[in-house]
Write an enzyme that holds these catalytic residues in place. Sequence first.
Site, PDB file in Angstrom:
ATOM      1  N   ASP A  92     -12.671  43.345  -6.309  1.00 47.99           N
ATOM      2  CA  ASP A  92     -14.041  43.438  -5.806  1.00 47.99           C
ATOM      3  C   ASP A  92     -15.078  43.111  -6.888  1.00 47.99           C
ATOM      4  O   ASP A  92     -14.888  43.453  -8.047  1.00 47.99           O
ATOM      5  CB  ASP A  92     -14.241  44.874  -5.289  1.00 47.99           C
ATOM      6  CG  ASP A  92     -15.466  45.004  -4.408  1.00 47.99           C
ATOM      7  OD1 ASP A  92     -16.011  43.970  -3.986  1.00 47.99           O
ATOM      8  OD2 ASP A  92     -15.865  46.162  -4.144  1.00 47.99           O
ATOM      9  N   GLU A 202     -14.164  36.250  -0.523  1.00 45.36           N
ATOM     10  CA  GLU A 202     -15.418  36.780   0.013  1.00 45.36           C
ATOM     11  C   GLU A 202     -16.518  36.462  -0.991  1.00 45.36           C
ATOM     12  O   GLU A 202     -16.296  36.506  -2.194  1.00 45.36           O
ATOM     13  CB  GLU A 202     -15.322  38.303   0.209  1.00 45.36           C
ATOM     14  CG  GLU A 202     -16.686  38.944   0.493  1.00 45.36           C
ATOM     15  CD  GLU A 202     -16.605  40.345   1.084  1.00 45.36           C
ATOM     16  OE1 GLU A 202     -15.775  40.566   1.995  1.00 45.36           O
ATOM     17  OE2 GLU A 202     -17.365  41.209   0.629  1.00 45.36           O
TER      18      GLU A 202
END
Length: 431
Positions: A92, A202
């Site tokens: 992330d 992402e």
Amino acid sequence: MSAGPAAVVTTRPAPSPLGMEPSIGFGDRLGLGTPGHVAALREAGGPIRGIFAQQSIREMTRTGRSAETIMAAAVDALAKLRFTDPWSADGDHLKTPADIRRTMAAGFVMFTLDPSEEVDQSADDYDASTLTEKFAAAREFAPWFDEYRGQSVRLDSGVIEFDEQTLTRAAVKYGRAIRRAISLAQCVEEEANRLDQPFEIELSIDETAHPTTPAEHYIIADQCRQAGVSLVSLAPRFIGDFEKGVDYKGDLAKLEASMRIHAEIARRLGPYKISLHSGSDKLSMYPVLARVTGGKFHVKTAGTSYLEALRVAAQHDPSLFREIIDFSRSRFDEDKASYHVSAVVNEIPAPDEVEDSVILERLYLDRWEDVAPGRGFTEPGRQILHCTFGSVITNAKLGPRLVSLLKAHPQEHCEILRQHFVRHLQPLNAG
Ligand SMILES: [Zn+2]
């Protein structure tokens, strides 16, 4: 050497890209949450897939955990649970090629790229002359400027006009960031090809002061697409306030209208999923997210599992819970630096002012709107504990005590997480 018992071939659970399936990220800072996460998914049913390993480089730094440790915690837990559904692992908020290599080497397959270091966060506040000046310097990073100039995109949910002013601000704000995002994505692809690993990407642009406009979203996604970068999800900065540990603060009708446009851009230029970061506790907006995206969403939660684990301390070792609160209160002002929170330590009673353990748990762990609006404290204790996880986990005394308490109460821990996440999953399924 004995060959040991007859070889039993067991395949270790491995993460895989989830594509367009709706998903929820369970950031697990203690590495003990997976049984509860799985229990919640199983009970809620529905199509939502779990991302059981998910950690940003910032979180790894704060907790002193490596990408390998994080992955191993999830894999071991899933193996014990005989979990066979598809699941994923998300590196992330990766900001550099080194971050990408570090997480990919540990087996992560989802890469959340964060070019925010290259976003000009002040761009929305520049006056006309400053903007002109900044644009002169940013022009070379926005070769797309003329491509959109004077154009408009007609969507079912609205029209995006690329007028001079809009494009100038977008070039200043995101010109360099778009270039960074594309180069990071290329790094993911090269590295994955080299290691022969699957991947999905992402793009997160959520950590900005101002909401992402439809025009900005369109340009960013369109430029990625033109550069051959295919996104599985994109996290815009939505309108309204997304503080850690509390429900959405803002006008839900306006949010729905703007989310509808973001979702339509995502369908048009992808399709990719709309990703919601700081996603825990935003219960009021989940049905909206699920509905307007037609089930093409990702929700990322990170700190909430740690907070729920602290309930085990509150209920089974109240003195440890009090020590954690005292320590967190002493750390908060320093640790909160990079978080969006508004709690003020002195406005929330210290543990020695609250005799009743149940009330103390509510003050520090419940969603504020459930505790008691109008009691005089402007923000929840939950935010204090949210920001200080790294200090607590790496504290030589508190960290090991918390971990051994959780290991001594696996069922209670699992049950608390199950209940907490079923509350999140049900409205997402209902959308
Ligand atoms: Zn984020």
